[in-house]
Structures are given as structure tokens and as C-alpha cells.
Design an enzyme around this catalytic site. Structure first.
Site, PDB file in Angstrom:
ATOM      1  N   ARG A 185     -14.154 -23.776 -19.725  1.00  0.00           N
ATOM      2  CA  ARG A 185     -13.910 -24.861 -20.677  1.00  0.00           C
ATOM      3  C   ARG A 185     -14.192 -24.341 -22.087  1.00  0.00           C
ATOM      4  O   ARG A 185     -14.689 -23.232 -22.268  1.00  0.00           O
ATOM      5  CB  ARG A 185     -14.795 -26.073 -20.363  1.00  0.00           C
ATOM      6  N   GLY A 186     -13.845 -25.167 -23.058  1.00  0.00           N
ATOM      7  CA  GLY A 186     -13.877 -24.741 -24.450  1.00  0.00           C
ATOM      8  C   GLY A 186     -12.498 -24.250 -24.818  1.00  0.00           C
ATOM      9  O   GLY A 186     -11.911 -23.419 -24.108  1.00  0.00           O
ATOM     10  N   ALA A 187     -11.948 -24.766 -25.919  1.00  0.00           N
ATOM     11  CA  ALA A 187     -10.553 -24.478 -26.255  1.00  0.00           C
ATOM     12  C   ALA A 187     -10.225 -22.985 -26.273  1.00  0.00           C
ATOM     13  O   ALA A 187      -9.252 -22.553 -25.636  1.00  0.00           O
ATOM     14  CB  ALA A 187     -10.195 -25.131 -27.592  1.00  0.00           C
ATOM     15  N   ARG A 203      -4.852 -29.579 -18.869  1.00  0.00           N
ATOM     16  CA  ARG A 203      -5.608 -30.365 -19.845  1.00  0.00           C
ATOM     17  C   ARG A 203      -4.731 -30.561 -21.083  1.00  0.00           C
ATOM     18  O   ARG A 203      -4.349 -29.589 -21.728  1.00  0.00           O
ATOM     19  CB  ARG A 203      -6.932 -29.695 -20.224  1.00  0.00           C
ATOM     20  N   GLN A 232     -22.721 -31.120 -21.730  1.00  0.00           N
ATOM     21  CA  GLN A 232     -22.474 -29.733 -22.134  1.00  0.00           C
ATOM     22  C   GLN A 232     -23.505 -29.240 -23.144  1.00  0.00           C
ATOM     23  O   GLN A 232     -23.824 -28.059 -23.186  1.00  0.00           O
ATOM     24  CB  GLN A 232     -21.067 -29.587 -22.743  1.00  0.00           C
ATOM     25  N   ASP A 274     -10.975 -29.282 -30.337  1.00  0.00           N
ATOM     26  CA  ASP A 274      -9.905 -28.969 -29.401  1.00  0.00           C
ATOM     27  C   ASP A 274      -8.528 -29.091 -30.026  1.00  0.00           C
ATOM     28  O   ASP A 274      -7.567 -28.537 -29.501  1.00  0.00           O
ATOM     29  CB  ASP A 274     -10.008 -29.881 -28.174  1.00  0.00           C
ATOM     30  N   ASN A 324     -12.406 -33.768 -30.851  1.00  0.00           N
ATOM     31  CA  ASN A 324     -13.473 -32.969 -30.250  1.00  0.00           C
ATOM     32  C   ASN A 324     -14.149 -33.826 -29.186  1.00  0.00           C
ATOM     33  O   ASN A 324     -13.805 -34.990 -28.983  1.00  0.00           O
ATOM     34  CB  ASN A 324     -14.475 -32.507 -31.320  1.00  0.00           C
ATOM     35  N   LYS A 325     -15.116 -33.239 -28.506  1.00  0.00           N
ATOM     36  CA  LYS A 325     -15.789 -33.925 -27.407  1.00  0.00           C
ATOM     37  C   LYS A 325     -16.236 -35.326 -27.827  1.00  0.00           C
ATOM     38  O   LYS A 325     -16.706 -35.534 -28.944  1.00  0.00           O
ATOM     39  CB  LYS A 325     -16.986 -33.096 -26.947  1.00  0.00           C
TER      40      LYS A 325
END
Length: 366
Positions: A58-60, A101, A208, A249, A259-260
Site C-alpha cells: 500500500r501507499g501510492a 484500487r 496505518q 494518493d 489522502n487517507k
């Protein structure tokens, strides 16, 4: 599979790497952190898709690297010997991986970049094209490391030694190939003896910040304090936070940033307490074709992430409705600057982001 040992440092592991000899991508299964470091091999399209969707990787930026390695491996193992059939199979696999995603633009960016290499060599020998695809995937991985370091260098100009920094979610090494984006200024500052005091939001519902950011920062010797998401106002009111660094993202052309979930809350609170919010964004994450944040598709996640995950017993009544967006959009008016590998964009972002892309084209030709 490898288990975490006492004094084992997560920073010694590659978040994503290519095992070309065994036709596999090796990743850290981030759903197991911080309890154990488990390395898993992804070999099939389904395994790669699941790893991205289920947040094992995960993480762009890391998603982009995994996608590049993944589409290369799938193309490498394809049986087509003529270009047209090879192209057809490539596009089918690309579209499948791209569906994992929808919000993180790096996924489609990396896959489109790989397709561009394929089509730049249209009609050539398929075996040679596979070599070109491998070279491009490796370049995407190495480029990510260079980009993160440059973001760190620019970000470091925005803070001073001893500052308090708050971050949300995980935009660290575990979200990239090295350094991270939002954590890159922190790591580079640590190397220079800046001794930042970092506050990491836990980041509900997937934690996270607690499981990943606090874990990797602590492993690196950074002074990090974990706080619940609803404590950010308190630490800012106390004057303990001088800047907020977060990843993203997707950045829209006007500077709105996805973003998150919870990032927009942090940004609104920071605005009230006059704490600058900086978005750390590789240019690969900036989508000039998306006009505003309202045009960003926000991924909806399963209800179980809110009601059951991490609990021994269900912590919500059966049948209750759950709203669980993975991301929110922070309005550009709440953002003090967007830190890229080509400099820091400031408002008005419709102009400064265009200038960043002009600089990128001049320096890299992309």
C-alpha cells in the site's frame, strides 16, 4: 516467509522488490505489521491484485512500483510470440490490475507508463520488448527512491531543528521504495541531527499510523509519539506542532488532495491553529486531468474494517449501517504547499502545478 526477530529493523527490508529469477514480486505483508515481518511472493495476476486491494502492499508510490513489476512479470510469462497478440494480452492484464484500487493515481500511472514502452516498440520482437519492459519497471523503482529523497530535501527547507511535526496515515518507507514522501524530511533531518519530535496519528480504521508509521519511525531512532486521531487539536493547541507533513494518493489540478480518511480534519484543525500543512506528492501523483477534488473517485471499503477488525469481539451492533470511505479530499485552501521532487508548489495551484510540470519536462523529458 520471514518472521520479525528481536531488534530486527524494518528499514533493512525492501518494501517491494523484483525476484526476476523466480518470476515473483517480493513484498512485506503490511497487514501483519508490527507483530511480524512476513515477506510474501506474488506470482499470479490474482495474487498481485489481491495484495494491492487487501493492502498487503500500500501507499501510492509502492503500489505503482508493484504494478510495474507485476505487469512486467505477467508479460514475461505470456506465451504470445507475435506483437498484436502480445499487446492484446498485455492490455487485458493491465486493465485487471488497474481495477484493484481506483483512487491512487500511481497505479494507473505506472501501468500506462509500461504500456507506453510496449507501444513505443510496436512490431518489434516480443522477446526484446520484454527486456524493455523490465528495464522500465526497474527504472520506476529506482526513480521512486530518487524522487522521495528530493521531496525530503525540499521539505527540510520548511522546518528547523527541534520542530514538532505531525503526520497522518503512513507515507513512509513502507509506502514507497525508500525514505517515504511525508517522512522523507524527517529521515533526512534525522541524518543531519535535527531531532524532530514527531506525532503520528493512529489513523482509523486501519491504523496505518499506529501499525506502520510509529513502527518504522521508532525503528529508525526518531522521537515519535503516537496519538489517537482525535488528539491532533490538543497537541496543536499546546504548541507542540510546527508543521504537518502528509502524503497523498491524488492531487487535482486546483490543488485539492485525496489522502487517507481524516486528513481533511487534520488540515482544518491545523488551519485554525496556524500550523502549515504540506502535502508531499511525487509528480506521478498529481493528476492535471482531474480538475478539482470533487472529480476524484473515492474508494469505499468493507464495513468490517470499522466494526470488527482489530477487535477480539465485534464492537458495533449487528446490522448497523457503516460509511467507510478510504480517503477524503482536503481543500486546496487548507494547504500551505505541495512538496514535489521539482520544488514546492504554492497557491494558486492551478498555476504553480503547471510550472512544476514544465520544470519536470525540461529536466527529465517526461
Amino acid at each position: 516467509m520471514q518472521q520479525k526477530k528481536e531488534n530486527d529493523n524494518i528499514m533493512n527490508y525492501d518494501t517491494v522488490r523484483l525476484d526476476d529469477e523466480n518470476n515473483a514480486i517480493i513484498i512485506i505483508d503490511q497487514t501483519k505489521l508490527p507483530g511480524s515481518i512476513e515477506l510474501i511472493a506474488l506470482k499470479t495476476a490474482e495474487e498481485i491484485w489481491d495484495a494491492i486491494y487487501l493492502l498487503r502492499v500500500r501507499g501510492a508510490p509502492a503500489i505503482g512500483v508493484a504494478a510495474a513489476f507485476g505487469i512486467y512479470l505477467l508479460a514475461k510469462q505470456g506465451s504470445a510470440s507475435d506483437y498484436d497478440t502480445f499487446h492484446e494480452e498485455f492490455v487485458k492484464q493491465k486493465e485487471y490490475l488497474d481495477s484493484a484500487r481506483p483512487t491512487a493515481v500511481n497505479l494507473s500511472w505506472a501501468l500506462n507508463r509500461m504500456q507506453g514502452v510496449l507501444e513505443a516498440h510496436a512490431g518489434e520482437d516480443v522477446s526484446k520488448i520484454k527486456e524493455y519492459l523490465k528495464a522500465e519497471a526497474v527504472e520506476i523503482w529506482q526513480e521512486d527512491i530518487r524522487v522521495c529523497k528530493k521531496i525530503g530535501e525540499y521539505g527540510l527547507t520548511l522546518v528547523k531543528p527541534g520542530d514538532g511535526i505531525l503526520t497522518h496515515c503512513n507515507a513512509g518507507q513502507l509506502a514507497t521504495s525508500k525514505y517515504g514522501t511525508a517522512t522523507a524530511p524527517i529521515y533526512l533531518g534525522e541524518e543531519k541531527g535535527y531531532h524532530f519530535k514527531v506525532f503520528a496519528d493512529e489513523t482509523r480504521p486501519l491504523l496505518q499510523g499506529a501499525r506502520l508509521t510509529a513502527f518504522e519511525l521508532q525503528s529508525s531512532g526518531v522521537d515519535v509519539t503516537l496519538i489517537c486521531d482525535n488528539m491532533s487539536a490538543t497537541v496543536m493547541k499546546n504548541g507542540w506542532v510546527n508543521a504537518v507533513f502528509v502524503g497523498c494518493d491524488r492531487v487535482a489540478a486546483n490543488g485539492d488532495t485525496a489522502n487517507k480518511i481524516g486528513t481533511s480534519v487534520v488540515a482544518a484543525v491545523a488551519k485554525y491553529y496556524n500550523v502549515p500543512v504540506y502535502i508531499c506528492a511525487p509528480t506521478s501523483t498529481i493528476d492535471l486531468n482531474t480538475r478539482t477534488g470533487a472529480d476524484i473517485h473515492i474508494e469505499q471499503r468493507p464495513a468490517e474494517e470499522v466494526t470488527e477488525m482489530w477487535y477480539k469481539e465485534r464492537m458495533a451492533p449487528e446490522g448497523v449501517k457503516v460509511f467507510n470511505p478510504a480517503f477524503d479530499v482536503t481543500d486546496h485552501e487548507l494547504i500551505a504547499g505541495i512538496v514535489t521532487e521539482y520544488g514546492i508548489a504554492r497557491a494558486p495551484y492551478t498555476e504553480s502545478l503547471q510550472e512544476i510540470f514544465k520544470k519536470r519536462e525540461q529536466e527529465s523529458g517526461r
